[in-house]
Scaffold this active site. Structure first.
Site, PDB file in Angstrom:
ATOM      1  CG  ASP B 202      -2.132   0.902   1.067  1.00 14.29           C
ATOM      2  OD1 ASP B 202      -2.034   2.034   1.555  1.00 14.29           O
ATOM      3  OD2 ASP B 202      -3.124   0.513   0.437  1.00 14.29           O
ATOM      4  CE1 TYR B 352      -5.382   7.057   1.481  1.00  8.00           C
ATOM      5  CE2 TYR B 352      -5.547   6.410  -0.814  1.00  8.00           C
ATOM      6  CZ  TYR B 352      -5.437   6.073   0.508  1.00  8.00           C
ATOM      7  OH  TYR B 352      -5.372   4.754   0.885  1.00  8.00           O
ATOM      8  CG  HIS B 409      -4.315  -4.229   0.064  1.00 11.97           C
ATOM      9  ND1 HIS B 409      -3.644  -3.663  -0.998  1.00 11.97           N
ATOM     10  CD2 HIS B 409      -4.312  -3.304   1.048  1.00 11.97           C
ATOM     11  CE1 HIS B 409      -3.253  -2.454  -0.663  1.00 11.97           C
ATOM     12  NE2 HIS B 409      -3.646  -2.201   0.563  1.00 11.97           N
TER      13      HIS B 409
END
Lengths: 473, 436
Positions: B202, B352, B409
């Site tokens: 990630d 982000y 993930h």
């Protein structure tokens, strides 16, 4: 009479061969004309039906219309105050303004006002100044207000339904209602403002799949239950889509449709060509100077801006239950989420302001009343699900039947300068075949009725006047 | 040509993340830190859980509309009545925590020294988490790395990205992966490490890649469980079109074909369906996180939805999202408590926006090549599959590429044994090739 005789004489002068050709081609052309007229008239979308509770639809339908009163309680207000009081704010970044979302310094001010000055009991009295009702359609209690006009002598009363969007409510129409229910001219409106199922005081669907088409059908049934057979409709945001669906479903009931948000494209190739050429030779593709002003620079104003502003749409169209969960527990979180839209969608430049420019066009009392409708009914998640039901299914939204079907009712379009996307008349014409009025509004953004009620009502009335004057007596 | 290859780095830069000017002297002290809790905090949590207003899911909604409310009620009930935060705090504290101030921010990390057997070499390793995870994701893999049978054992540093958990959040705009990478290099330097392995998934993958680009001479090896690399526009499209029918022609293996196709389905639609959170966090993080910082159950729904769906897409068809198949509620809620107790959801989301905004080209640059020894673990349920042939266009020195047999993930959290094995075999390869 003489013309007939002349034709008769001319016909008798022709030889049989030519007469046959004339006859056949007349029939052919006549047939073609009939076919075209018939095709145009029957371009509707299916009405369908629905049942939105668990279990089977019962045999008999409850058609009663029950009066409804918005209520509040001490308990509810105390709970609200307690939650506002325990809000954990996160400091905004230095000079963040509204670029990261709702600025926390200003949010604290809003929360303080909400806690100490906003008078919900007074606002409930404001809400109740118009009569509210509920009636059960397709298993759902549908809420609406029904405002009868002050009718002067000689005035015609025209029924009008106005449909709200997200994150608005029927309350957005409270400033425009006095201007429509008491007028100077030949006509005055009797207005119905419903709440979309899942929003505010309208019950939320329990089953999957409730789209704008279902809302449209339910609103037709509502008008039918109120004994209206012929009415005007007005809308923006989801209201625009729902009223378009209403016009597509039962055009014979729609006297006229007025929109402050226009959803139309010329069709992909055409759109691209228009955009490429339109910047330099606007007249060639039918753009006006005002169109050019509002559309270009295209990437900036349309693609980038929409990408920057459509995060909410993306998450609501895919994970509404997740997105709304925290908002249903935190009034200040809910206020930040909703009021950010009232700021940015009124004018994009509001993002550069520390306070988002909210109180320039709206009062905190009005803004918070709208938020309270979502808060007190716990309807934020169902309101978000509407995005997924319409946009998030595996079938492409643009291929949905209503998006490839034209609209044939008399249409009035009000293009506000700060609306999210500008639609030039020439594009609108590819979808709306009978545009009676297209106005470049001088000011205003997405929440037209709430922000510029006088301008919107003026445009609506001039549109209705045009439509009424053309109607057969 | 050899010189050209060696000097392909990105600038290190510098930063200061508080208001005001950077002072002349830097505080380089490393202070021990203990995770604490209080009765007040627990009571506040319980009161908020107790006043959650749930919204009934649609009939047969399962996890298709997001977190299912029936299952969410069960999670909330467990959280309120069975989850023991004081016990979990003791679990968190079993490894030593520290804080040190870098570029104006208190950076938190755990420092786990190994059990070193006779003859074993100790290799420093930094493991970087992502969103919505934390350093806690590594607690199951740490025992497997700090006590081993082979020639080497790891001394592990797990920092918290600034803005996440116990690391202070930046106060000024513009904090990207590159800044996090530089700060982590400074951290390792402060701990007197000059040469270390880095591992991540990630955001951790982006950050460790940036670290490898910034100071390759410090990176002994880079191991990733999430691989971001594309062949580059036209080549990607061609290999996708051809690869379905003639995979060998474009370098795809049979496993690649399995994992990539049907392409639109598995990649485009899936990504569109699952990237709403990314879109709103990359544009309006302060709005998106506001309610979550006040509703623990709302925060749990938002975060746990990812632990469900990103572990296996099929979990969306389950009433309970399949969460407890791979994770324990205690572990999941401990991760959430780290976000809850520190109020760090909004800063975590801002990352982000900072990375995808104006700095997009710089920080998400997939084309600058990475020359350090690289190990790639391709997990079958990772969000996107990256075939080795595409990875080669970015990573010039791939020592190991493994098709992992299971896992999604959150590799370290879900399949610690598999990830540890792959990391160990990669490091073994790298170590054996190094000059003595």
């Amino acid at each position: 009479m003489q013309a007939v005789e002349t034709i008769q004489k001319a016909l008798s002068d022709l030889d049989p061969c030519k007469l046959k050709v004339l006859a056949v081609s007349s029939v052919g052309i006549g047939g073609l004309l009939c076919y075209m007229a018939w095709r145009k008239k029957t371009k509707k979308i299916p009405v369908g039906d629905g049942w939105w509770r668990e279990g089977e639809k019962p045999l008999s339908e409850d058609r009663t219309i029950r009066p409804f009163v918005v209520e509040t309680s001490e308990e509810m207000i105390q709970d609200l105050y307690q939650r506002i009081g325990q809000t954990r704010f996160t400091e905004s970044l230095e000079d963040g303004r509204f670029h990261y979302g709702f600025n926390s310094a200003y949010l604290k001010k809003v929360a303080k006002y909400w806690r100490h000055e906003f008078d919900w009991e007074k606002q409930v009295r404001v809400l109740n100044k118009y009569p509210h009702f509920k009636t059960n359609i397709e298993g759902l209690d549908v809420h609406f207000i029904h405002v009868k006009p002050v009718q002067r002598t000689g005035q015609k009363v025209l029924p009008l339904m106005m449909v709200h969007g997200w994150p608005g409510s029927f309350y957005e129409f409270y400033r425009i209602l006095p201007l429509l229910t008491e007028t100077e001219g030949d006509f005055v409106f009797e207005v119905i403002c419903p709440s979309i199922p899942g929003y505010g005081y309208s019950e939320a669907p329990r089953k999957q799949g409730f789209s704008s088409l279902d809302a449209a059908r339910i609103f037709h049934k509502l008008m039918d239950r109120l004994h209206f057979t012929d009415y005007y409709i007005q809308g923006g945001d989801w209201g625009s889509l729902i009223t378009c669906n209403m016009a597509q479903m039962k055009p014979e009931y729609i006297r006229g449709m007025h929109l402050n948000m226009i959803n139309a494209r010329a069709g992909s190739t055409m759109t691209i060509v228009c955009l490429l050429v339109g910047r330099y030779l606007p007249f060639l593709v039918g753009f006006t100077r005002e169109d050019v002003c509002r559309i270009y620079p295209y990437m900036q104003k349309n693609v980038y801006e929409l990408l920057r502003e459509s995060g909410y749409m993306h998450i609501q169209a895919t994970k509404p239950d997740t997105a709304g969960c925290g908002l249903n527990d935190s009034p200040v979180g809910l206020a930040a989420y909703i009021l950010e839209k009232f700021s940015t969608w009124t004018d994009f430049k509001n993002r550069d302001l520390e306070d988002g420019g909210l109180e320039r066009k709206f009062s905190l009392d009005d803004l918070l009343t709208n938020v309270m409708i979502y808060w007190t009914t716990g309807s934020i998640i169902p309101s978000m699900r509407f995005y997924k039901e319409n946009l998030g299914s595996s079938s492409n939204f643009y291929k949905r039947l209503d998006n490839v079907t034209k609209i044939y009712v008399p249409t009035g379009l009000a293009a506000f300068p700060h609306e999210l996307v500008h639609c030039p008349r020439v594009w609108a014409r590819s979808r709306f075949t009978d545009i009676r009025s297209y106005t470049y509004m001088p000011r205003g953004g997405h929440f037209a009725a709430f922000e510029e009620p006088a301008l919107l009502s003026q445009d609506l009335m001039q549109f209705v006047k045009k439509v009424e004057s053309k109607r057969p007596k």
